[in-house]
Design a protein around this motif. Structure first.
Motif, PDB file in Angstrom:
ATOM      1  N   TRP A 114       0.831  -1.211   0.000  1.00  0.00           N
ATOM      2  CA  TRP A 114       0.000   0.000   0.000  1.00  0.00           C
ATOM      3  C   TRP A 114       0.863   1.257   0.000  1.00  0.00           C
ATOM      4  CZ3 TRP A 114      -0.651   3.338   4.461  1.00  0.00           C
ATOM      5  CH2 TRP A 114      -1.632   4.338   4.283  1.00  0.00           C
ATOM      6  N   PHE A 115       1.830   1.313   0.909  1.00  0.00           N
ATOM      7  CA  PHE A 115       2.609   2.540   0.993  1.00  0.00           C
ATOM      8  C   PHE A 115       3.621   2.649  -0.136  1.00  0.00           C
ATOM      9  CE2 PHE A 115       5.534   5.753   2.407  1.00  0.00           C
ATOM     10  CZ  PHE A 115       4.670   6.708   2.894  1.00  0.00           C
ATOM     11  N   GLU A 116       4.191   1.538  -0.580  1.00  0.00           N
ATOM     12  CA  GLU A 116       5.132   1.620  -1.695  1.00  0.00           C
ATOM     13  C   GLU A 116       4.440   2.108  -2.963  1.00  0.00           C
ATOM     14  OE1 GLU A 116       6.988  -2.224  -1.788  1.00  0.00           O
ATOM     15  OE2 GLU A 116       8.606  -1.593  -0.448  1.00  0.00           O
ATOM     16  N   THR A 117       3.174   1.745  -3.146  1.00  0.00           N
ATOM     17  CA  THR A 117       2.411   2.259  -4.286  1.00  0.00           C
ATOM     18  C   THR A 117       2.224   3.770  -4.176  1.00  0.00           C
ATOM     19  OG1 THR A 117       1.248   0.142  -4.481  1.00  0.00           O
ATOM     20  CG2 THR A 117       0.261   2.030  -5.595  1.00  0.00           C
ATOM     21  N   ILE A 118       1.942   4.243  -2.961  1.00  0.00           N
ATOM     22  CA  ILE A 118       1.851   5.687  -2.723  1.00  0.00           C
ATOM     23  C   ILE A 118       3.195   6.352  -2.983  1.00  0.00           C
ATOM     24  CG2 ILE A 118       1.542   7.443  -0.921  1.00  0.00           C
ATOM     25  CD1 ILE A 118      -0.519   5.596   0.374  1.00  0.00           C
ATOM     26  N   LEU A 119       4.265   5.758  -2.456  1.00  0.00           N
ATOM     27  CA  LEU A 119       5.599   6.350  -2.585  1.00  0.00           C
ATOM     28  C   LEU A 119       6.028   6.443  -4.045  1.00  0.00           C
ATOM     29  CD1 LEU A 119       8.254   7.403  -1.463  1.00  0.00           C
ATOM     30  CD2 LEU A 119       8.966   5.024  -1.068  1.00  0.00           C
ATOM     31  N   MET A 120       5.747   5.403  -4.832  1.00  0.00           N
ATOM     32  CA  MET A 120       6.133   5.446  -6.237  1.00  0.00           C
ATOM     33  C   MET A 120       5.482   6.636  -6.943  1.00  0.00           C
ATOM     34  SD  MET A 120       6.356   1.484  -7.551  1.00  0.00           S
ATOM     35  CE  MET A 120       5.023   0.749  -6.597  1.00  0.00           C
ATOM     36  N   GLN A 121       4.219   6.884  -6.624  1.00  0.00           N
ATOM     37  CA  GLN A 121       3.531   8.017  -7.249  1.00  0.00           C
ATOM     38  C   GLN A 121       4.111   9.346  -6.775  1.00  0.00           C
ATOM     39  OE1 GLN A 121      -0.930   7.345  -7.677  1.00  0.00           O
ATOM     40  NE2 GLN A 121      -0.391   5.615  -6.361  1.00  0.00           N
ATOM     41  N   MET A 122       4.473   9.426  -5.507  1.00  0.00           N
ATOM     42  CA  MET A 122       5.067  10.667  -4.992  1.00  0.00           C
ATOM     43  C   MET A 122       6.443  10.905  -5.609  1.00  0.00           C
ATOM     44  SD  MET A 122       3.824  10.943  -1.002  1.00  0.00           S
ATOM     45  CE  MET A 122       4.769   9.533  -0.431  1.00  0.00           C
TER      46      MET A 122
ATOM     47  N   GLU B 211      11.037  -0.262  -5.864  1.00  0.00           N
ATOM     48  CA  GLU B 211       9.755  -0.405  -5.173  1.00  0.00           C
ATOM     49  C   GLU B 211       8.783  -1.270  -5.975  1.00  0.00           C
ATOM     50  OE1 GLU B 211       9.867   0.192  -2.300  1.00  0.00           O
ATOM     51  OE2 GLU B 211      10.672   2.126  -1.737  1.00  0.00           O
ATOM     52  N   CYS B 212       8.858  -1.197  -7.299  1.00  0.00           N
ATOM     53  CA  CYS B 212       8.031  -2.094  -8.134  1.00  0.00           C
ATOM     54  C   CYS B 212       8.369  -3.548  -7.826  1.00  0.00           C
ATOM     55  CB  CYS B 212       8.264  -1.807  -9.613  1.00  0.00           C
ATOM     56  SG  CYS B 212       7.473  -0.310 -10.238  1.00  0.00           S
TER      57      CYS B 212
ATOM     58  N   LEU C 275      -7.503   8.479   2.689  1.00  0.00           N
ATOM     59  CA  LEU C 275      -6.453   9.404   3.128  1.00  0.00           C
ATOM     60  C   LEU C 275      -5.146   9.148   2.377  1.00  0.00           C
ATOM     61  CD1 LEU C 275      -7.134   9.520   6.974  1.00  0.00           C
ATOM     62  CD2 LEU C 275      -7.604  11.297   5.274  1.00  0.00           C
ATOM     63  N   GLY C 276      -4.871   7.882   2.067  1.00  0.00           N
ATOM     64  CA  GLY C 276      -3.676   7.588   1.278  1.00  0.00           C
ATOM     65  C   GLY C 276      -3.758   8.190  -0.106  1.00  0.00           C
ATOM     66  N   ARG C 277      -4.956   8.144  -0.697  1.00  0.00           N
ATOM     67  CA  ARG C 277      -5.153   8.733  -2.025  1.00  0.00           C
ATOM     68  C   ARG C 277      -4.957  10.250  -1.975  1.00  0.00           C
ATOM     69  NH1 ARG C 277      -9.565   6.411  -2.927  1.00  0.00           N
ATOM     70  NH2 ARG C 277      -8.735   4.714  -4.190  1.00  0.00           N
ATOM     71  N   VAL C 278      -5.452  10.877  -0.913  1.00  0.00           N
ATOM     72  CA  VAL C 278      -5.282  12.327  -0.761  1.00  0.00           C
ATOM     73  C   VAL C 278      -3.824  12.670  -0.526  1.00  0.00           C
ATOM     74  CG1 VAL C 278      -5.827  14.318   0.699  1.00  0.00           C
ATOM     75  CG2 VAL C 278      -7.637  12.713   0.061  1.00  0.00           C
ATOM     76  N   PHE C 279      -3.171  11.910   0.350  1.00  0.00           N
ATOM     77  CA  PHE C 279      -1.784  12.206   0.718  1.00  0.00           C
ATOM     78  C   PHE C 279      -0.863  12.174  -0.490  1.00  0.00           C
ATOM     79  CE2 PHE C 279       2.372  10.495   2.296  1.00  0.00           C
ATOM     80  CZ  PHE C 279       2.808  11.664   2.897  1.00  0.00           C
ATOM     81  N   LYS C 280      -0.994  11.156  -1.324  1.00  0.00           N
ATOM     82  CA  LYS C 280      -0.088  11.063  -2.468  1.00  0.00           C
ATOM     83  C   LYS C 280      -0.320  12.168  -3.483  1.00  0.00           C
ATOM     84  CE  LYS C 280      -2.925   7.606  -4.918  1.00  0.00           C
ATOM     85  NZ  LYS C 280      -3.413   8.455  -5.998  1.00  0.00           N
TER      86      LYS C 280
ATOM     87  N   GLY D 115       7.356  10.851   5.318  1.00  0.00           N
ATOM     88  CA  GLY D 115       6.431   9.726   5.308  1.00  0.00           C
ATOM     89  C   GLY D 115       7.112   8.459   4.843  1.00  0.00           C
ATOM     90  N   ALA D 116       7.908   8.564   3.785  1.00  0.00           N
ATOM     91  CA  ALA D 116       8.645   7.406   3.290  1.00  0.00           C
ATOM     92  C   ALA D 116       9.615   6.896   4.339  1.00  0.00           C
ATOM     93  CB  ALA D 116       9.404   7.787   2.017  1.00  0.00           C
ATOM     94  N   LEU D 117      10.308   7.823   4.982  1.00  0.00           N
ATOM     95  CA  LEU D 117      11.292   7.434   5.989  1.00  0.00           C
ATOM     96  C   LEU D 117      10.627   6.702   7.150  1.00  0.00           C
ATOM     97  CD1 LEU D 117      14.307   7.647   6.572  1.00  0.00           C
ATOM     98  CD2 LEU D 117      13.862   9.793   7.767  1.00  0.00           C
TER      99      LEU D 117
END
Length: 323
Positions: A85-93, A118-119, A146-151, A162-164
């Motif tokens: 979940w978070f790696e998908t967010i991080l890749m987009q960021m 991350e992929c 919230l994850g969708r908003v955050f990214k 956040g990544a750290l």
């Protein structure tokens, strides 16, 4: 004392060049490096028993040894799910971070390299779920929203802090797993690959956060502290899905309530987050209402308690040490 004197950074291009060199020397293809045909050893724990969220509770005492080991596998699966979940967010960021910057720079080329890492990690975690006979533990609708908003709205400090946070917490748990020969071999193999490659990602995030944070004015810093607190709270309180408890025959609501009150689990989360807490607190990124969220998530220890849960020294190997 100023932030500059508290958090030393390297020249952006120089550190990215070194990280690119390290990536060329020590990157892994999990589909090749891991023997996915080997059976999971169900006679072993997937994580140390004292790190399981219900350890020491009445519910833990009610479980058989087989159920405890199964719960350890389901909790690893839950951690892998939140990792995806978070790696998908991080890749987009990271893509947003690279969008309007010079792709010929080492800094952006490393951002692209991390996205590729991350992929592979997300695929590795997904395959791990299948081997552990576990579902993808999707987060609840509020956290998903919230994850969708955050990214979509994160700024530089939020992206890298956040990544750290997520990377450091998983890293501490996985360093312990990979070093413990008594634990299940597949989870140790997955942990080793993730630890080695995430060491570079954390160096990149740590320096970029410090570099960007010190440029921001008070208003942006106040906003970032609060949003970071929300990210941390919704991540840390959902590390273990209630459905993982259901898989071993427990009432998910009762088990989740027991875990959130469990001093052993609070100490484990405090221990796993201790390095990122030190880094961000030293920079002034954990204060005000945001600090309350960190504490509520169980990451700043128990009030009136002593030191966080102790851990045996972890060995990450020379590849991670060099990064």
């Amino acid at each position: 004392m100023t932030v500059e004197s508290q958090t030393r950074t390297t020249d952006r291009e120089d550190i990215a060049k070194r990280l690119l060199r390290s990536s060329a020397k020590a990157s892994f293809d999990p589909l090749v490096e891991i023997d996915w045909d080997a059976p999971v050893d169900t006679d072993r724990y997937a994580i140390r028993p004292e790190r399981v969220s219900l350890y020491g509770t009445d519910l833990w005492e009610m479980l058989t040894e087989e159920q405890r080991k199964e719960l350890s596998r389901q909790e690893i699966a839950s951690l892998a799910s939140i990792g995806i979940w978070f790696e998908t967010i991080l890749m987009q960021m990271l893509v947003r971070h690279a969008y309007d910057r010079d792709p010929t720079s080492n800094h952006i080329q490393y951002a692209y390299t991390e996205i590729a890492d991350e992929c592979r990690h997300s695929v590795m975690f997904a395959k791990l779920l299948g081997k552990l006979d576990a579902p993808y533990y999707k987060l609840d609708p509020v956290a998903q929203f919230l994850g969708r908003v955050f990214k979509a709205v994160s700024n530089g400090p939020l992206t890298f802090s956040g990544a750290l946070f997520v990377e450091e917490v998983l890293d501490q748990l996985q360093r312990e797993i990979m070093a413990d020969e008594s634990l299940e071999p597949l989870t140790r193999a997955v942990s080793r690959i993730h630890v080695v490659e995430e060491a570079r990602h954390m160096r990149y995030a740590r320096e970029e956060f410090a570099r960007d944070w010190r440029k921001r004015g008070p208003l942006v810093q106040h906003y970032s502290r609060f949003v970071l607190g929300l990210v941390v709270y919704y991540s840390a309180t959902r590390l273990i899905s209630p459905k993982a408890y259901e898989r071993v025959g427990l009432d998910p609501r009762k088990a989740r309530r027991a875990a959130r009150r469990n001093p052993h689990w609070i100490d484990t989360k405090t221990w796993a987050a201790r390095k990122v807490v030190e880094t961000l607190d030293r920079a002034g990124a954990i204060s005000g209402p945001g600090r309350h969220l960190w504490r509520k998530a169980g990451l700043l220890g128990r009030r009136g308690s002593g030191s966080p849960a102790a851990s045996a020294p972890s060995t990450a190997g020379p590849e991670a040490q060099r990064a």
